[in-house]
Design a protein around this motif. Sequence first.
Motif, PDB file in Angstrom:
ATOM      1  N   MET A   1      -3.584  -9.873   0.965  1.00  0.00           N
ATOM      2  CA  MET A   1      -3.134 -10.793   1.887  1.00  0.00           C
ATOM      3  C   MET A   1      -3.857 -11.891   2.445  1.00  0.00           C
ATOM      4  O   MET A   1      -2.964 -12.868   2.915  1.00  0.00           O
ATOM      5  CB  MET A   1      -3.584  -9.646   3.360  1.00  0.00           C
ATOM      6  N   LYS A   2      -4.665 -11.920   1.456  1.00  0.00           N
ATOM      7  CA  LYS A   2      -5.863 -13.147   1.241  1.00  0.00           C
ATOM      8  C   LYS A   2      -4.995 -14.123   1.120  1.00  0.00           C
ATOM      9  O   LYS A   2      -5.030 -15.300   1.298  1.00  0.00           O
ATOM     10  CB  LYS A   2      -6.916 -13.020   1.351  1.00  0.00           C
ATOM     11  N   ASN A   3      -4.330 -14.135  -0.248  1.00  0.00           N
ATOM     12  CA  ASN A   3      -3.150 -14.250  -1.283  1.00  0.00           C
ATOM     13  C   ASN A   3      -2.050 -14.752  -0.522  1.00  0.00           C
ATOM     14  O   ASN A   3      -1.763 -16.212  -1.453  1.00  0.00           O
ATOM     15  CB  ASN A   3      -2.904 -14.083  -2.362  1.00  0.00           C
ATOM     16  N   ASN A   4      -1.647 -13.934   0.020  1.00  0.00           N
ATOM     17  CA  ASN A   4      -0.121 -13.929   0.667  1.00  0.00           C
ATOM     18  C   ASN A   4      -0.799 -13.412   2.468  1.00  0.00           C
ATOM     19  O   ASN A   4      -0.247 -12.425   2.315  1.00  0.00           O
ATOM     20  CB  ASN A   4      -0.282 -12.945  -0.236  1.00  0.00           C
ATOM     21  N   SER A   5      -0.331 -14.787   3.119  1.00  0.00           N
ATOM     22  CA  SER A   5      -0.471 -14.719   4.613  1.00  0.00           C
ATOM     23  C   SER A   5       1.263 -13.866   5.313  1.00  0.00           C
ATOM     24  O   SER A   5       0.752 -13.359   6.028  1.00  0.00           O
ATOM     25  CB  SER A   5      -0.594 -15.095   5.491  1.00  0.00           C
ATOM     26  N   ASN A   6       1.804 -13.533   4.309  1.00  0.00           N
ATOM     27  CA  ASN A   6       3.030 -13.467   4.866  1.00  0.00           C
ATOM     28  C   ASN A   6       3.234 -11.809   5.080  1.00  0.00           C
ATOM     29  O   ASN A   6       4.559 -11.459   5.148  1.00  0.00           O
ATOM     30  CB  ASN A   6       4.549 -13.702   4.316  1.00  0.00           C
ATOM     31  N   LEU A   7       2.242 -11.539   3.575  1.00  0.00           N
ATOM     32  CA  LEU A   7       2.889  -9.355   3.934  1.00  0.00           C
ATOM     33  C   LEU A   7       2.294  -9.005   5.227  1.00  0.00           C
ATOM     34  O   LEU A   7       1.344  -9.458   5.841  1.00  0.00           O
ATOM     35  CB  LEU A   7       1.250  -9.444   2.824  1.00  0.00           C
ATOM     36  N   THR A   8       3.618  -7.789   5.530  1.00  0.00           N
ATOM     37  CA  THR A   8       2.966  -7.570   6.889  1.00  0.00           C
ATOM     38  C   THR A   8       3.005  -6.096   6.839  1.00  0.00           C
ATOM     39  O   THR A   8       2.632  -5.623   5.429  1.00  0.00           O
ATOM     40  CB  THR A   8       4.534  -7.337   7.694  1.00  0.00           C
ATOM     41  N   PRO A   9       1.818  -5.297   7.746  1.00  0.00           N
ATOM     42  CA  PRO A   9       1.873  -4.200   7.673  1.00  0.00           C
ATOM     43  C   PRO A   9       2.837  -3.253   7.121  1.00  0.00           C
ATOM     44  O   PRO A   9       2.703  -1.808   6.461  1.00  0.00           O
ATOM     45  CB  PRO A   9       1.471  -4.044   8.779  1.00  0.00           C
ATOM     46  N   GLU A  10       3.673  -3.013   7.963  1.00  0.00           N
ATOM     47  CA  GLU A  10       5.094  -2.623   7.300  1.00  0.00           C
ATOM     48  C   GLU A  10       5.106  -2.628   5.712  1.00  0.00           C
ATOM     49  O   GLU A  10       5.757  -1.202   4.742  1.00  0.00           O
ATOM     50  CB  GLU A  10       6.439  -3.103   7.644  1.00  0.00           C
ATOM     51  N   GLN A  11       4.809  -3.824   5.027  1.00  0.00           N
ATOM     52  CA  GLN A  11       5.352  -3.903   4.055  1.00  0.00           C
ATOM     53  C   GLN A  11       4.089  -3.379   2.382  1.00  0.00           C
ATOM     54  O   GLN A  11       4.668  -2.634   2.260  1.00  0.00           O
ATOM     55  CB  GLN A  11       5.417  -5.005   3.256  1.00  0.00           C
ATOM     56  N   MET A  12       3.510  -3.257   3.157  1.00  0.00           N
ATOM     57  CA  MET A  12       1.724  -2.594   3.423  1.00  0.00           C
ATOM     58  C   MET A  12       2.269  -1.620   3.275  1.00  0.00           C
ATOM     59  O   MET A  12       1.692  -0.292   2.039  1.00  0.00           O
ATOM     60  CB  MET A  12       0.391  -2.927   3.556  1.00  0.00           C
ATOM     61  N   ALA A  13       3.072  -0.427   4.526  1.00  0.00           N
ATOM     62  CA  ALA A  13       2.794   0.862   4.569  1.00  0.00           C
ATOM     63  C   ALA A  13       3.803   1.077   3.131  1.00  0.00           C
ATOM     64  O   ALA A  13       3.625   2.727   2.686  1.00  0.00           O
ATOM     65  CB  ALA A  13       3.289   1.927   5.595  1.00  0.00           C
ATOM     66  N   LYS A  14       5.129   1.023   2.751  1.00  0.00           N
ATOM     67  CA  LYS A  14       5.950   0.769   2.251  1.00  0.00           C
ATOM     68  C   LYS A  14       5.183   0.774   0.657  1.00  0.00           C
ATOM     69  O   LYS A  14       5.344   1.601   0.049  1.00  0.00           O
ATOM     70  CB  LYS A  14       6.923  -0.498   2.126  1.00  0.00           C
ATOM     71  N   GLY A  15       4.561   0.033   0.805  1.00  0.00           N
ATOM     72  CA  GLY A  15       3.748  -0.367  -1.064  1.00  0.00           C
ATOM     73  C   GLY A  15       3.215   0.680  -1.246  1.00  0.00           C
ATOM     74  O   GLY A  15       2.714   1.850  -2.022  1.00  0.00           O
TER      75      GLY A  15
ATOM     76  N   ALA B   1       3.019   4.399   0.397  1.00  0.00           N
ATOM     77  CA  ALA B   1       4.223   5.049  -0.400  1.00  0.00           C
ATOM     78  C   ALA B   1       4.221   4.995  -1.600  1.00  0.00           C
ATOM     79  O   ALA B   1       4.693   6.425  -2.092  1.00  0.00           O
ATOM     80  CB  ALA B   1       5.417   4.825   0.950  1.00  0.00           C
ATOM     81  N   VAL B   2       4.804   3.774  -2.072  1.00  0.00           N
ATOM     82  CA  VAL B   2       5.389   4.174  -3.622  1.00  0.00           C
ATOM     83  C   VAL B   2       4.175   3.871  -4.438  1.00  0.00           C
ATOM     84  O   VAL B   2       4.683   4.823  -5.874  1.00  0.00           O
ATOM     85  CB  VAL B   2       6.011   2.112  -3.643  1.00  0.00           C
ATOM     86  N   ALA B   3       3.294   3.784  -4.154  1.00  0.00           N
ATOM     87  CA  ALA B   3       2.020   3.661  -5.608  1.00  0.00           C
ATOM     88  C   ALA B   3       1.576   4.899  -5.066  1.00  0.00           C
ATOM     89  O   ALA B   3       1.270   6.367  -6.218  1.00  0.00           O
ATOM     90  CB  ALA B   3       0.830   3.473  -4.809  1.00  0.00           C
ATOM     91  N   GLU B   4       1.070   6.484  -3.990  1.00  0.00           N
ATOM     92  CA  GLU B   4       1.433   7.781  -3.783  1.00  0.00           C
ATOM     93  C   GLU B   4       2.310   8.682  -5.007  1.00  0.00           C
ATOM     94  O   GLU B   4       2.169   9.437  -4.818  1.00  0.00           O
ATOM     95  CB  GLU B   4       1.105   7.705  -2.549  1.00  0.00           C
ATOM     96  N   LYS B   5       3.658   7.721  -4.586  1.00  0.00           N
ATOM     97  CA  LYS B   5       4.828   8.558  -4.446  1.00  0.00           C
ATOM     98  C   LYS B   5       4.564   8.905  -6.889  1.00  0.00           C
ATOM     99  O   LYS B   5       4.513   9.647  -7.166  1.00  0.00           O
ATOM    100  CB  LYS B   5       6.099   7.932  -4.434  1.00  0.00           C
ATOM    101  N   PHE B   6       4.515   7.256  -6.729  1.00  0.00           N
ATOM    102  CA  PHE B   6       4.600   6.971  -8.500  1.00  0.00           C
ATOM    103  C   PHE B   6       2.993   7.601  -9.225  1.00  0.00           C
ATOM    104  O   PHE B   6       2.819   7.180 -10.640  1.00  0.00           O
ATOM    105  CB  PHE B   6       4.976   5.975  -8.890  1.00  0.00           C
ATOM    106  N   GLN B   7       1.861   8.063  -8.399  1.00  0.00           N
ATOM    107  CA  GLN B   7       0.688   8.062  -8.885  1.00  0.00           C
ATOM    108  C   GLN B   7       0.375   9.051 -10.246  1.00  0.00           C
ATOM    109  O   GLN B   7      -0.341   8.484 -11.180  1.00  0.00           O
ATOM    110  CB  GLN B   7      -0.437   8.321  -8.037  1.00  0.00           C
TER     111      GLN B   7
END
Length: 246
Positions: free
Chosen positions: A80-94, A96-102
């Motif tokens: 988020m510090k490097n990309n101010s356009n990153l939204t909470p929804e995108q973080m939540a989606k990321g 979910a993907v990380a947990e799925k493929f952990q």
Amino acid sequence: MTVPDISTTPAPATKSASRWEDFIDIFVSPSEVFERRRDAGFFVPLLVFAVLLTVLAIIGRSALQPVFDAEFARNMAAQMKNNSNLTPEQMAKGRAVAEKFQTVGVFFYGLIAPLVVGVLLWIAGKFVDAKEDIKAACMISTYAFFPRIIESLLNIAQGFLLDPASLNGRYRLSLGVGRFLDPDTASPVVLALVGRIDLFTIWVTVLLAIGLSVVARINRSRAAVAAVVVWMVGAIPGLIAALRAS
């Protein structure tokens, strides 16, 4: 009186042993394992290592969830510090993907990491006149990674026993210098460097040196030089990630 050259000294006779004995002996008599498997392949021990690591990841997932949460939150904050356009929804989606493929990620790490280190060992061996081929180097690396199984078991035990609030980073579980640094305040670069000063990382490095010495028929000092080079190169991915997070 002359000292015999290790490269021309005949190999000592070794007793036959099953593959399963290898997975015990690598902890207590690694030289014997490397001697009797010096002409063998690496596929079976590699698959066993990857499967064991994956099973432990599944077993310890709930216990180590605080570490995952802390590392994910810290990575997202850096992004988020490097990309101010990153939204909470995108973080939540990321997340979910990380947990799925952990778990899948752990399995592929178990398959790929020993092979990458094996290639590095093969390259480093060229500089110390080691004559082993790349298949033998990958065999050495695969067996050298087996202490990571014990590390995983200890990590799971710590996850169940320690206060979850104290598990705010993966180095908090390590048996090394990184354990004593707070990942929320310490420099990521410093953590990446001192994180390599760890019991199990050093153990793997020692096994690489022993294996190279036995299989390539070179003395331990030259094999140790190659193993240390691999240890140093192994810090580069962590340093790159730390510099991006800084």
